[in-house]
Design an enzyme around this catalytic site. Structure first.
Site, PDB file in Angstrom:
ATOM      1  N   ASP A  32      -0.568  21.664 -15.328  1.00 54.68           N
ATOM      2  CA  ASP A  32      -0.487  20.753 -16.823  1.00 54.68           C
ATOM      3  C   ASP A  32      -0.958  19.848 -16.702  1.00 54.68           C
ATOM      4  O   ASP A  32       0.136  18.940 -16.543  1.00 54.68           O
ATOM      5  CB  ASP A  32       1.229  21.275 -16.300  1.00 54.68           C
ATOM      6  CG  ASP A  32       2.211  20.992 -17.733  1.00 54.68           C
ATOM      7  OD1 ASP A  32       1.760  21.658 -18.650  1.00 54.68           O
ATOM      8  OD2 ASP A  32       3.315  20.543 -17.684  1.00 54.68           O
ATOM      9  N   HIS A  50       2.459  24.570 -22.255  1.00 55.57           N
ATOM     10  CA  HIS A  50       2.620  25.969 -21.135  1.00 55.57           C
ATOM     11  C   HIS A  50       2.345  27.061 -21.779  1.00 55.57           C
ATOM     12  O   HIS A  50       1.981  28.180 -21.049  1.00 55.57           O
ATOM     13  CB  HIS A  50       4.174  25.800 -21.538  1.00 55.57           C
ATOM     14  CG  HIS A  50       4.601  24.699 -21.233  1.00 55.57           C
ATOM     15  ND1 HIS A  50       6.258  23.959 -21.213  1.00 55.57           N
ATOM     16  CD2 HIS A  50       4.610  23.560 -20.413  1.00 55.57           C
ATOM     17  CE1 HIS A  50       6.056  22.669 -20.337  1.00 55.57           C
ATOM     18  NE2 HIS A  50       5.352  22.699 -20.160  1.00 55.57           N
ATOM     19  N   ASP A  89      15.818   9.694 -16.484  1.00 54.25           N
ATOM     20  CA  ASP A  89      14.410   8.970 -17.149  1.00 54.25           C
ATOM     21  C   ASP A  89      15.246   7.841 -17.864  1.00 54.25           C
ATOM     22  O   ASP A  89      14.470   6.431 -17.040  1.00 54.25           O
ATOM     23  CB  ASP A  89      13.355   9.503 -18.248  1.00 54.25           C
ATOM     24  CG  ASP A  89      13.367  10.748 -18.830  1.00 54.25           C
ATOM     25  OD1 ASP A  89      12.761  11.378 -17.332  1.00 54.25           O
ATOM     26  OD2 ASP A  89      12.838  11.722 -19.812  1.00 54.25           O
ATOM     27  N   HIS A 134      14.957  12.771 -20.744  1.00 52.55           N
ATOM     28  CA  HIS A 134      15.579  13.171 -19.662  1.00 52.55           C
ATOM     29  C   HIS A 134      16.994  12.139 -19.736  1.00 52.55           C
ATOM     30  O   HIS A 134      16.440  10.896 -19.332  1.00 52.55           O
ATOM     31  CB  HIS A 134      15.153  13.489 -18.935  1.00 52.55           C
ATOM     32  CG  HIS A 134      14.188  14.564 -18.230  1.00 52.55           C
ATOM     33  ND1 HIS A 134      12.578  13.925 -18.623  1.00 52.55           N
ATOM     34  CD2 HIS A 134      13.962  16.165 -18.605  1.00 52.55           C
ATOM     35  CE1 HIS A 134      12.156  14.858 -18.843  1.00 52.55           C
ATOM     36  NE2 HIS A 134      12.157  16.623 -19.108  1.00 52.55           N
TER      37      HIS A 134
HETATM   38  C1  XUL Z   1       7.595  20.046 -17.570  1.00 55.21           C
HETATM   39  C2  XUL Z   1       8.294  20.094 -19.943  1.00 55.21           C
HETATM   40  C3  XUL Z   1       9.279  19.482 -19.753  1.00 55.21           C
HETATM   41  C4  XUL Z   1      10.094  19.843 -20.643  1.00 55.21           C
HETATM   42  C5  XUL Z   1      10.995  18.922 -20.465  1.00 55.21           C
HETATM   43  O1  XUL Z   1       6.204  20.273 -18.291  1.00 55.21           O
HETATM   44  O2  XUL Z   1       7.360  20.644 -20.730  1.00 55.21           O
HETATM   45  O3  XUL Z   1       9.468  17.365 -19.140  1.00 55.21           O
HETATM   46  O4  XUL Z   1       9.590  18.402 -21.811  1.00 55.21           O
HETATM   47  O5  XUL Z   1      12.166  18.722 -19.728  1.00 55.21           O
HETATM   48 CO    CO Z   2       7.788  19.918 -22.999  1.00 63.08          CO
END
Ligand code: XUL
Ligand code: CO
Length: 438
Positions: free
Chosen positions: A307, A271, A104, A101
């Protein structure tokens, strides 16, 4: 050049007889499987956010991570030193890709101009390190969820200024991804959803999200960025409901707003399970639409409802994932991206190696097992046989669009009863898979 992992040498393939915990037992980068090397199949990628920014805190306690190269400040000098440490780590590991990101890699400044200047300065160091090591950027993304301005979301915020700020941020993030030769760009809508429908105009927010993505596509074309755009589904956390809740919801959204030609999906295991699906379900759903682009390789803990982003260690899981990916014809722009973090209790730098070595070996094993199942052919032959009533006669006529309800009524009236069903043989097939996992 300073070394931040002095006690650890390059990780090598030593094969199954090795007892060295910091060696690969299965991942042999140059070994060929189905005509490609393991390195080409798996396209492993290290994530900057967990591996180099996660302090390993949790809602109940402070961070535990020991990272001697990181002084904990938001200074540019610290951000640049971190890049050197990250590339030393990735080079020793033998990971060909990484992902980040914007926030980051470089600190946010007092203004957008200052923030962009910080980003540009760190991007120069990333570029240097990419050139030195040959490690490439799998994808870039923008953090549109951490800053308080995005409390109500970014592209789906009730506040038009938050939308505008997010657009400016994504514009820059796509540009630096392009500058670094990234193979793709991810949109994960961290706060693109709602906490309560009482204050939410759902239709308007979805329209705004589509408008935002269309603008991103326009900008991509304008600057000549050829990388793949991805949407990453996740059903919740931090929001109660995220609009990109699973692969099917994403595909429907992309189709409805005429975006499907410009996006693929980046599917993440944890996810999928948060959405109440298996990873294989999500992969097959994306593949069926010709839209599987990349995977975020991790796993959850079924006894914890959030998560947890753990490293994948389950060979059944990686076998299923690789069966789907091989069937699709392999990853092209995407990769196996370890969106995973070490546990809070695993706080030493060495743990970062153990985690990635294990994840890479588990995927290499899954790849070899999936290839062996495909070479054996019994699984595919069973599925082919199961649908054989569609290959000729009435089935073929239906598939070709050459039969009406009236024709089918006449057919059944003539025949009297449908042909008997054959067994689905689930247990037989489960045993068959286990033959290869042994
Ligand atoms: C959050 C997630 C993120 C994405 C990128 O759950 O998976 O880190 O992969 O923004
Ligand atoms: Co991710």
């Amino acid at each position: 050049m300073a070394s931040y992992f002095k006690n650890i040498g390059p990780i090598r393939y030593e094969g199954l007889s090795s007892k060295n915990p910091l060696a690969f037992k299965h991942y042999n980068p140059d070994e060929r499987v189905e005509g490609k090397t393991m390195k080409e199949h798996l396209r492993f990628s290290v994530v900057y956010w967990h591996t180099f920014r996660n302090r390993l805190s949790d809602p109940f306690g402070a961070g535990t991570a020991v990272r001697p190269w990181d002084d904990g400040t938001e200074s540019l000098a610290n951000a640049k030193r971190r890049v050197r440490a990250a590339f030393e780590f990735m080079q020793k590991l033998g990971a060909p890709f990484y992902a980040f990101h914007d926030r980051d890699v470089a600190p946010e400044g007092a203004t957008l101009q200052a923030t962009n200047r910080n980003l540009d300065a760190v991007v120069q160091v990333l570029k240097e390190e990419q050139e030195r090591t040959g490690i490439r950027l799998l994808w870039g993304t923008a953090c549109l969820f951490a800053h308080p301005r995005y409390a109500h979301g970014a592209a789906t915020s009730c506040n038009a200024d938050a939308f505008a700020y997010a657009a400016a941020q994504v514009k820059k993030a796509i540009e630096v991804t392009h500058e670094l030769g990234g193979s793709g760009y991810v949109f994960w809508g961290g706060r693109e959803g709602y906490s309560t429908l009482l204050n939410t105009d759902l239709k308007r927010e979805l329209d705004h999200l589509a408008r935002f993505l269309h603008m991103a596509v326009d900008h991509k074309k304008k600057i000549g960025f050829k990388g793949q755009f991805y949407i990453e589904p996740k059903p919740k956390e931090p929001t109660k409901h995220q609009y990109d809740s699973d692969a099917a919801a994403c595909l429907n959204f992309l189709r409805q707003y005429d975006l499907l030609g410009d996006f693929k999906l980046n599917v993440e295991t944890n996810h999928a399970t948060l959405a109440g699906h298996t990873m294989q379900h999500e992969l097959e759903t994306a593949i069926a639409a010709g839209a599987l682009g990349s995977i975020d390789a991790n796993t959850g803990d079924l006894l914890l409802g959030w998560d947890t982003d753990q490293f994948p260690t389950n060979v059944y899981l990686t076998t299923e994932v690789m069966l789907s990916i091989l069937k699709m014809g392999g990853l092209t722009t995407g990769g196996v991206n370890f969106d995973a973090k070490v546990r809070r209790e695993s706080f030493e730098p060495e743990d970062l190696f153990h985690a990635h070595v294990g994840g890479m070996d588990t995927f290499a094993r899954g790849l070899k097992i999936a290839a062996a199942i495909r070479a054996d052919g019994r699984l595919a032959e069973f599925v082919r046989q199961r649908y054989s009533s569609w290959d000729s006669g009435i089935g073929a006529r239906i598939e070709a669009g050459k039969a009406s309800f009236q024709d089918l009524e006449a057919y059944i009236l003539r025949k009297g009863e449908a042909a008997p069903n054959a067994s689905g043989r689930q247990e037989f097939l489960e045993n068959l898979i286990n033959e290869f996992i042994a």
